[in-house]
Design a protein around this motif. Sequence first.
Motif, short mmCIF file in Angstrom:
data_model
loop_
_atom_site.label_atom_id
_atom_site.label_comp_id
_atom_site.label_asym_id
_atom_site.label_seq_id
_atom_site.Cartn_x
_atom_site.Cartn_y
_atom_site.Cartn_z
N PHE A 1 57.69 128.16 13.34
CA PHE A 1 57.74 128.20 14.85
C PHE A 1 59.30 127.46 15.23
CE2 PHE A 1 53.19 126.88 14.37
CZ PHE A 1 52.54 128.08 15.01
N LEU B 1 60.16 123.13 20.98
CA LEU B 1 58.99 124.22 20.89
C LEU B 1 58.55 124.49 22.18
CD1 LEU B 1 56.67 122.22 17.98
CD2 LEU B 1 57.91 124.49 17.88
N ARG C 1 51.48 127.87 24.49
CA ARG C 1 52.12 127.58 23.45
C ARG C 1 51.46 126.67 22.75
NH1 ARG C 1 58.05 128.32 23.04
NH2 ARG C 1 57.19 129.35 21.00
N PHE D 1 50.34 125.93 18.42
CA PHE D 1 50.80 124.99 17.55
C PHE D 1 49.77 124.20 16.88
CE2 PHE D 1 54.47 124.90 20.88
CZ PHE D 1 54.95 125.83 20.09
#
Length: 150
Positions: free
Chosen positions: A100, A108, A131, A135
Motif C-alpha cells: 500500500f 494512506l 480505501r 486496508f
Amino acid sequence: MANKTSDLEKGVQLFNAGCNCAQATLQGIAPDNMNSEQMQLICSAFGGGIARYGKTCGAVTGALMGIGLKYGYTLDTKDSEAAKCLNLSQLLVSKFEAEFGSSDCKALIGYDISDPEKKELAGKSGVFETRCPKFVAGAIKIVEDMEGEG
C-alpha cells in the motif's frame, strides 16, 4: 487455518457495519471463540491511525494484535516465542507497506483526520468506504498468508 475469504469478508463487513479499522481487522484474524465485544473495546483507541491522529493505520495495529493472539507470548513463554512474534510483526508491516505504500493512515487516505475540517472532507470524499476496506482486507490477508512463516 481459517478460511481466508470468510475472514476477509468478516473484517470488511464489520468495518462497513461501523467498527473502526483496528476492530474490524482484529476480529477478521481472531479465532471465532474470542469475545467480539472485548476485542472491540481493546481496539477502540486504535482506529483512524491511533485515536484518529493519522499515525499507524488501524488495520495494521489490529493485525499486530491478531499476530499477538496467534503467535504471541506470555511471561512463561517469552524466551521461546518472543522472536517469532516480533519477526512476524515486522514482516506484516513490511508487507503492508510494500502493498500500500505506507503504514501511516494520513499517507494512506490522503487526509489528516486529526483536523476536524479535513476529517469532514475525507468523509465527503468517500475514502472511508473506498480505501479503508481494502486496508482491512489487505492486513487480514497478509496475516493469513504468513501461516508457517517466522
